[in-house]
Structure formats: structure tokens, C-alpha cells
Motif scaffolding. Structure first.
Motif, PDB file in Angstrom:
ATOM      1  N   GLN A  93     -50.496   6.491 -33.643  1.00  0.00           N
ATOM      2  CA  GLN A  93     -49.314   7.276 -34.051  1.00  0.00           C
ATOM      3  C   GLN A  93     -48.235   6.376 -34.656  1.00  0.00           C
ATOM      4  O   GLN A  93     -47.303   6.856 -35.269  1.00  0.00           O
ATOM      5  N   ILE A  94     -48.348   5.068 -34.440  1.00  0.00           N
ATOM      6  CA  ILE A  94     -47.450   4.148 -35.150  1.00  0.00           C
ATOM      7  C   ILE A  94     -48.124   3.870 -36.495  1.00  0.00           C
ATOM      8  O   ILE A  94     -49.165   3.228 -36.570  1.00  0.00           O
ATOM      9  N   LEU A  95     -47.542   4.425 -37.534  1.00  0.00           N
ATOM     10  CA  LEU A  95     -48.219   4.441 -38.838  1.00  0.00           C
ATOM     11  C   LEU A  95     -48.101   3.113 -39.572  1.00  0.00           C
ATOM     12  O   LEU A  95     -48.939   2.765 -40.396  1.00  0.00           O
ATOM     13  N   ARG A  96     -47.025   2.384 -39.280  1.00  0.00           N
ATOM     14  CA  ARG A  96     -46.785   1.158 -40.039  1.00  0.00           C
ATOM     15  C   ARG A  96     -45.968   0.218 -39.182  1.00  0.00           C
ATOM     16  O   ARG A  96     -45.032   0.632 -38.489  1.00  0.00           O
ATOM     17  N   TRP A 113     -42.305   5.905 -28.079  1.00  0.00           N
ATOM     18  CA  TRP A 113     -41.244   4.919 -28.266  1.00  0.00           C
ATOM     19  C   TRP A 113     -40.852   4.278 -26.938  1.00  0.00           C
ATOM     20  O   TRP A 113     -40.431   3.122 -26.900  1.00  0.00           O
ATOM     21  N   GLU A 114     -41.042   5.054 -25.855  1.00  0.00           N
ATOM     22  CA  GLU A 114     -40.791   4.475 -24.536  1.00  0.00           C
ATOM     23  C   GLU A 114     -41.815   3.374 -24.258  1.00  0.00           C
ATOM     24  O   GLU A 114     -41.477   2.277 -23.798  1.00  0.00           O
ATOM     25  N   TRP A 115     -43.075   3.667 -24.565  1.00  0.00           N
ATOM     26  CA  TRP A 115     -44.148   2.685 -24.396  1.00  0.00           C
ATOM     27  C   TRP A 115     -43.827   1.423 -25.193  1.00  0.00           C
ATOM     28  O   TRP A 115     -43.898   0.296 -24.689  1.00  0.00           O
ATOM     29  N   LEU A 116     -43.407   1.640 -26.455  1.00  0.00           N
ATOM     30  CA  LEU A 116     -43.144   0.502 -27.328  1.00  0.00           C
ATOM     31  C   LEU A 116     -41.959  -0.325 -26.811  1.00  0.00           C
ATOM     32  O   LEU A 116     -42.029  -1.567 -26.771  1.00  0.00           O
ATOM     33  N   THR A 117     -40.903   0.343 -26.377  1.00  0.00           N
ATOM     34  CA  THR A 117     -39.727  -0.370 -25.879  1.00  0.00           C
ATOM     35  C   THR A 117     -40.094  -1.247 -24.688  1.00  0.00           C
ATOM     36  O   THR A 117     -39.668  -2.409 -24.589  1.00  0.00           O
ATOM     37  N   GLN A 118     -40.938  -0.678 -23.804  1.00  0.00           N
ATOM     38  CA  GLN A 118     -41.355  -1.477 -22.630  1.00  0.00           C
ATOM     39  C   GLN A 118     -42.126  -2.717 -23.063  1.00  0.00           C
ATOM     40  O   GLN A 118     -41.931  -3.814 -22.535  1.00  0.00           O
ATOM     41  N   ARG A 119     -43.018  -2.540 -24.061  1.00  0.00           N
ATOM     42  CA  ARG A 119     -43.816  -3.691 -24.490  1.00  0.00           C
ATOM     43  C   ARG A 119     -42.957  -4.729 -25.212  1.00  0.00           C
ATOM     44  O   ARG A 119     -43.202  -5.933 -25.113  1.00  0.00           O
ATOM     45  N   GLY A 177     -43.326   5.570 -36.956  1.00  0.00           N
ATOM     46  CA  GLY A 177     -44.433   6.381 -36.433  1.00  0.00           C
ATOM     47  C   GLY A 177     -43.974   7.774 -36.078  1.00  0.00           C
ATOM     48  O   GLY A 177     -42.821   8.160 -36.356  1.00  0.00           O
ATOM     49  N   GLU A 178     -44.878   8.509 -35.464  1.00  0.00           N
ATOM     50  CA  GLU A 178     -44.583   9.899 -35.123  1.00  0.00           C
ATOM     51  C   GLU A 178     -43.446   9.982 -34.116  1.00  0.00           C
ATOM     52  O   GLU A 178     -43.326   9.124 -33.245  1.00  0.00           O
ATOM     53  N   ASP A 179     -42.666  11.038 -34.241  1.00  0.00           N
ATOM     54  CA  ASP A 179     -41.517  11.213 -33.362  1.00  0.00           C
ATOM     55  C   ASP A 179     -41.985  11.775 -32.018  1.00  0.00           C
ATOM     56  O   ASP A 179     -42.045  12.986 -31.834  1.00  0.00           O
TER      57      ASP A 179
END
Ligand SMILES: Nc1nc2c(ncn2[C@@H]2O[C@H](COP(=O)(O)OP(=O)(O)OP(=O)(O)O)[C@@H](O)[C@H]2O)c(=O)[nH]1
Length: 318
Positions: free
Chosen positions: A257-260, A308-314, A301-303
Motif C-alpha cells: 500500500q506504500i506506492l512509492r 502510517w502508524e506501522w510506518l511511524t513505529q518503524r 501510499g494509501e490513506d
């Protein structure tokens, strides 16, 4: 309905608009044209989708004639900034430039840039020669949301030349299927690898030989704001080096879902890497001319809040 716009042939500066979906190869084409400019003096304007100007690092030459606009789709909020930047470049450098390349963000409709180029103050000095739209042959367009498929269709429909890029990654049947799906009947198109478009498709030997009109459709897509397309961006930066193991793990686990993704990262040993992911493929290269201490990453990526929570944690682990 098709409309024919006559160009002002007395204007000095030829302009080419480079469009195409996220990761299709626009910056690769700009770099290719810079390398094959054959003595022509090129101005470059790039418009990135996030709040950071990663494309500034990805354009091979650091130059006075490079203007970057961030956070956008040139379509709405940036339209004023775009016209001011074009005017300022023409004023400052117009006499010393032979051609201007405008790279749109991957989420913008080139027709909106074309509209800006028709403002009388700009039109008097700059002549739009063509819109070139790149299409990523390796991207499964059927996987995109209806809004994004509509955007790609608009990018293609509003092009004078469509470049089907990354043909090295797919077979002949897939390319033919893609062309059938995205091209309008009679669309001028070529296939490329690494956006290696012959320079004489872009630069005309003399302005008298440049095309005297371009065909445009009268209706650009109604909106291409990132939110309206159902997308979200996240920009991250930090002084100094990143933990490369944590970053590799993040990139490895990154959901589709993260397109780029694009990044410029400083490593512990002082090297600076440009990292990118487009259509699920990750590439990296060392940047020799980049001297900043900052590491910067941009994602689109997709809204979806959980994404985005997953990404922020990583990102907190980097
Ligand atoms: N295999 C392959 N990779 C390519 C080709 N063209 C470009 N790439 C890679 O695709 C990725 C995206 O290319 P860019 O030129 O940055 O794409 P872009 O359209 O400018 O991307 P955005 O500005 O983010 O929308 C990079 O990693 C390129 O190296 C190609 O023909 N074949």
C-alpha cells in the motif's frame, strides 16, 4: 472534445513538460536529457510529492538552473508557486537557457501545468513544445484504485508523446496488453529502457522546426490533490546517519500500500545513498556530490491510519 492551441513562435524558451505516475521514470528521463543535451543549456524544474525535495538529490547535476518545488501536485496549491518560479527562472536565466524541462509530481495532471504556461506573462517568453508522459510498464495498473487509474489515464490522454518505460522488466505480451489498455487510438508512443528517449524527440534543431500546435483535451481531471486521490504522504528527516539494519528491515517489510518511497541516507562510514522503491522494486546508488549531514525519507501510499502508524513505529527505530 479536442482543442488545438496555437503556440507563440516568437517566444524564446522551449518548454517540455515531463509527466507520469509515481516512479514511472520522469527523473530518469530528465537525467538522460541532461546527459544528452549536446551543448544546449537546460533549466530544470522538479516538483516532488512530499514535503522534502529528494528529487533535488536525484537529478544528477547540481546546478543553478534547477528549481525544486515540494509538497505537491502542481495542480492546486502549487499553481501560484509554479507560475512565480517559471517567471523568475525566465527573468533570471531566460537569456542564458535554450530549453526548460518541467518535471511534474507523479500525482499531478500535466494539463494543469500547461494551463500555467498559457498565462500571458509566461507565454510571452516561453513556448510549450510538448507534454511527454512516462508509463511504468512494470506497474500493474489494474491494482491501482479507480481514482489513480483515472489520473494515469488523464496523464496519458494529455500527452503529445507517451513513453512506455521499463520495458526491460516485462515481456512483449505484457507491453502490448498495457499499450492496448492505456493508449488512445493514434497516440504517439515509444518504448524505452531507462527512459533513454532520443534527444531529438525533445529538442528541436531550431524554434522554426518546433511543432506549431499541440493537441490537448479540454478536460483535465477535476482534482489531483493527494487527499482526493486517497493518498497520504509522510516525510522524515534526521541529522546524521541512520541505522542501516533497521532501515533495510523496514524496506523489506514495507507493505505494497506504500506506492512509492525515496530517500537520501547518510551511513556511518560517511557514504550517502539514494534509495528508492517504485512498483515494488528497490534500487540504491551512491551519491557522490551530496554533502548534507541529513538523512531524508519520503513515502506516499494509501490513506490508511494503520499503515502510517506501522510506518511511524518503524521509523522510530532508525
Ligand atoms: N529496471 C528499470 N528501472 C528503471 C527504468 N527507468 C527508471 N527505473 C528506476 O525506477 C525508479 C523510479 O525512477 P524515477 O526516474 O525516479 O521515477 P519518477 O517518475 O521520477 O518518480 P517520482 O518522481 O517519484 O514520481 C528508479 O529506481 C529508477 O532507477 C527502466 O527502464 N528499467
Amino acid at each position: 472534445m479536442i482543442e488545438v492551441r496555437t503556440q507563440d513562435m516568437t517566444a524564446e524558451l522551449g518548454v517540455t513538460v515531463v509527466a507520469g505516475f509515481l516512479g514511472a521514470g520522469k527523473t530518469t528521463l530528465v537525467n538522460h536529457l541532461l546527459q544528452h543535451a549536446d551543448g544546449r543549456r537546460l533549466g530544470v524544474m522538479v516538483n516532488d510529492f512530499g514535503a522534502l525535495n529528494i528529487d533535488e538529490a536525484l537529478v544528477d547535476e547540481r546546478r543553478d538552473d534547477l528549481i525544486t518545488l515540494s509538497n505537491g501536485c502542481v495542480c492546486c496549491s502549487l499553481q501560484g508557486e509554479l507560475s512565480a518560479s517559471i517567471e523568475s527562472m525566465i527573468k533570471r536565466r531566460g537569456g542564458q537557457l535554450d530549453h526548460l524541462l518541467i518535471e511534474c509530481s507523479g500525482v499531478s495532471d500535466p494539463e494543469r501545468v500547461v494551463n500555467v504556461l498559457h498565462y500571458p506573462r509566461i507565454r510571452a517568453r516561453a513556448r510549450l513544445e510538448a507534454v511527454i508522459t512516462l508509463v511504468d510498464a512494470a506497474l500493474d495498473h489494474a491494482d491501482l484504485s479507480p481514482a489513480l487509474r483515472h489520473l494515469v489515464a488523464s496523464q496519458v490522454d494529455n500527452a503529445d508523446l507517451v513513453v512506455i518505460n521499463k520495458v526491460d522488466l516485462v515481456d512483449e505480451q505484457d507491453i502490448a496488453r498495457l499499450e492496448q489498455a492505456v493508449l488512445l487510438p493514434g497516440s504517439r508512443h515509444v518504448r524505452t529502457t531507462q527512459a533513454a528517449l532520443p534527444a531529438d524527440f525533445v529538442f528541436w534543431p531550431a524554434s522554426s522546426e518546433a511543432p506549431t500546435f499541440r493537441r490537448v483535451r479540454s478536460a483535465p481531471s477535476p482534482t489531483t490533490s493527494i487527499e482526493a486521490l486517497g493518498l497520504e504522504t509522510l516525510s522524515w528527516k534526521r541529522e546524521g546517519a541512520v541505522d542501516m539494519n533497521a532501515l533495510s528491515a523496514l524496506l523489506h517489510d514495507m507493505p505494497r500500500q506504500i506506492l512509492r518511497f525515496k530517500g537520501v541516507v547518510r551511513l556511518d562510514d560517511g557514504r550517502v545513498l539514494a534509495l528508492q522503491r517504485a512498483a515494488g522494486r528497490l534500487t540504491s546508488r551512491e551519491l557522490e556530490h551530496w554533502t548534507t549531514d541529513e538523512s531524508q525519507l519520503v513515502f506516499i501510499g494509501e490513506d490508511s491510519p494503520s499503515l502510517w502508524e506501522w510506518l511511524t513505529q518503524r521509523l522510530d527505530r532508525l
